[in-house]
Design a protein around this motif. Structure first.
Motif, mmCIF file in Angstrom:
data_model
loop_
_atom_site.group_PDB
_atom_site.id
_atom_site.type_symbol
_atom_site.label_atom_id
_atom_site.label_comp_id
_atom_site.label_asym_id
_atom_site.label_seq_id
_atom_site.Cartn_x
_atom_site.Cartn_y
_atom_site.Cartn_z
ATOM 1 N N GLY A 1 65.327 21.224 44.401
ATOM 2 C CA GLY A 1 64.252 19.866 44.499
ATOM 3 C C GLY A 1 63.932 19.500 45.169
ATOM 4 O O GLY A 1 63.791 19.377 45.823
ATOM 5 N N PHE A 2 62.852 18.205 44.800
ATOM 6 C CA PHE A 2 62.522 17.306 45.295
ATOM 7 C C PHE A 2 63.649 16.317 46.130
ATOM 8 O O PHE A 2 64.084 15.837 45.589
ATOM 9 C CB PHE A 2 61.219 16.464 44.506
ATOM 10 N N HIS B 1 66.929 23.607 40.462
ATOM 11 C CA HIS B 1 67.188 22.669 40.073
ATOM 12 C C HIS B 1 65.555 21.606 40.256
ATOM 13 O O HIS B 1 64.911 21.369 40.789
ATOM 14 C CB HIS B 1 67.601 21.177 41.095
ATOM 15 N N SER B 2 65.421 21.030 38.954
ATOM 16 C CA SER B 2 64.125 20.195 38.877
ATOM 17 C C SER B 2 62.655 20.654 39.212
ATOM 18 O O SER B 2 62.246 21.759 38.824
ATOM 19 C CB SER B 2 64.234 18.938 39.499
ATOM 20 N N MET B 3 62.183 20.450 40.410
ATOM 21 C CA MET B 3 61.681 21.403 41.317
ATOM 22 C C MET B 3 61.399 22.321 41.287
ATOM 23 O O MET B 3 60.742 23.213 40.946
ATOM 24 C CB MET B 3 60.652 20.661 42.017
ATOM 25 N N TYR C 1 60.415 24.281 38.392
ATOM 26 C CA TYR C 1 58.907 24.346 37.782
ATOM 27 C C TYR C 1 58.567 25.607 38.887
ATOM 28 O O TYR C 1 57.948 26.766 38.543
ATOM 29 C CB TYR C 1 57.949 23.489 38.377
ATOM 30 N N ARG D 1 51.918 9.850 40.518
ATOM 31 C CA ARG D 1 52.236 11.235 41.309
ATOM 32 C C ARG D 1 51.444 10.476 41.943
ATOM 33 O O ARG D 1 51.495 10.037 43.277
ATOM 34 C CB ARG D 1 51.572 11.787 40.728
ATOM 35 N N LEU E 1 66.567 8.540 40.358
ATOM 36 C CA LEU E 1 66.650 9.675 39.324
ATOM 37 C C LEU E 1 68.592 9.223 39.009
ATOM 38 O O LEU E 1 68.879 10.008 38.541
ATOM 39 C CB LEU E 1 66.918 10.839 40.618
ATOM 40 N N MET F 1 53.074 19.465 42.297
ATOM 41 C CA MET F 1 54.027 18.816 41.301
ATOM 42 C C MET F 1 53.099 18.461 39.756
ATOM 43 O O MET F 1 53.364 18.805 38.643
ATOM 44 C CB MET F 1 55.039 17.607 41.344
ATOM 45 N N ILE G 1 64.050 11.104 33.874
ATOM 46 C CA ILE G 1 63.178 11.696 33.644
ATOM 47 C C ILE G 1 62.763 13.061 33.232
ATOM 48 O O ILE G 1 61.328 13.825 33.140
ATOM 49 C CB ILE G 1 61.875 12.116 34.970
ATOM 50 N N HIS H 1 69.440 12.632 36.636
ATOM 51 C CA HIS H 1 68.918 13.492 36.856
ATOM 52 C C HIS H 1 69.804 14.044 37.823
ATOM 53 O O HIS H 1 69.834 15.995 37.904
ATOM 54 C CB HIS H 1 67.658 12.863 37.249
HETATM 55 C C1 MLT Z 1 62.567 16.523 41.407
HETATM 56 O O1 MLT Z 1 64.375 16.270 41.353
HETATM 57 O O2 MLT Z 1 62.762 18.061 41.828
HETATM 58 C C2 MLT Z 1 61.550 15.779 41.037
HETATM 59 O O3 MLT Z 1 62.102 14.283 41.009
HETATM 60 C C3 MLT Z 1 61.467 16.144 39.964
HETATM 61 C C4 MLT Z 1 59.894 15.657 39.076
HETATM 62 O O4 MLT Z 1 59.687 14.660 39.675
HETATM 63 O O5 MLT Z 1 59.219 16.113 38.182
#
Ligand code: MLT
Length: 256
Positions: free
Chosen positions: A26-27, A91-93, A96, A130, A152, A187, A214, A238
């Motif tokens: 993730g991010f 994981h998370s991002m 996505y 953002r 997080l 994102m 989140i 998270h």
């Molecule tokens: C992540 O953990 O990848 C990001 O915090 C996700 C997000 O900010 O939407």
């Protein structure tokens, strides 16, 4: 190891043998986040991990790292490694990005696994946050990274995992700010992929955390049902891969 995508260096590693499992962090993370799970996962799989563009040891590709561009990076890595199909874990991002990959290359994904992620787009308030982050990061980058990572974790995890949190912050301080900002823009601009998840015809799993600040648990549990996605809920925030490591390991073992 390094492979070239759009003339830029992308760092990746592979371990083990067997059907391929590709892990997407993730991010403000890197492929290092998966290290604790490698021994178990690589017993039955070839595990492929990369540092996403602008994270870890990988170069920045563009001003905006859209989820589609990051999915293209993964696709190029699979072509480079001659891998046809994968179990895709994000994981998370990373989730996505996995959904953007599934949208473009559904036939390449055998199983889809989302951890602390959602198919939803950012809300209008989320998009404004953002934009605020993009400003703050230029003024006080270290304070932004420290706060973004600290926030997080569930309150009760912050002392318990203080070493892990410090390690993650130290790693993220070394990422290029342009890479961090490119991911924030990507994102912010991502689209809702609930239909992509719903229409994915093979096995799909999501791990959600009850105190995730989140990814609201009620909304995402509902979405999992609506999209026929197998859902596992753990306690904590998270960062389940740190806060609930044994449960995540068991989950990955189960899906694998
Ligand atoms: C992540 O953990 O990848 C990001 O915090 C996700 C997000 O900010 O939407």
């Amino acid at each position: 190891m390094i492979f070239k995508f759009q003339n830029k260096s992308i760092f990746y590693e592979t371990y083990g043998e067997g059907p391929a499992m590709l892990l997407v962090h993730g991010f403000l993370e890197s492929s290092n986040m998966w290290k604790p799970f490698l021994e178990e996962l690589s017993k039955k799989n070839i595990v492929v991990m990369l540092d996403l563009p602008g994270h870890g040891s990988s170069d920045v590709l563009a001003e905006t790292h859209s989820m589609e561009l990051m999915a293209e990076t993964i696709h190029a890595l699979l072509e480079y490694l001659n891998i046809e199909t994968i179990t895709l874990v994000g994981h998370s991002m990373g989730g996505y990005i996995s959904l953007a990959f599934v949208e473009k290359y559904p036939e390449k994904v055998e199983k889809l696994v989302l951890i602390n992620s959602t198919p939803l787009a950012d809300s209008e308030e989320g998009k404004r946050n953002r934009d605020r982050a993009l400003k703050v990061i230029d003024q006080t980058p270290k304070a932004y990274i420290s706060m973004a990572i600290g926030n997080l974790f569930a309150e009760e995890s912050r002392d318990k995992f203080s070493d892990e949190i410090e390690n993650q912050k130290t790693e993220a301080y070394s990422f290029p700010l342009e890479g961090i900002k490119a991911a924030i823009r990507g994102m912010r601009d991502r689209k809702n992929r609930t239909e992509v998840l719903k229409n994915f015809p093979r096995e799909k799993f999501i791990l959600l955390a009850a105190e995730d600040p989140i990814m609201p648990i009620a909304e995402n549990t509902h979405l999992a049902k609506e999209t026929n996605t197998f859902v596992k809920i753990v306690s904590g925030g998270h960062m389940s891969s740190i806060e609930k490591r044994p449960e995540v390991e068991e989950f990955l073992h189960f899906v694998g």
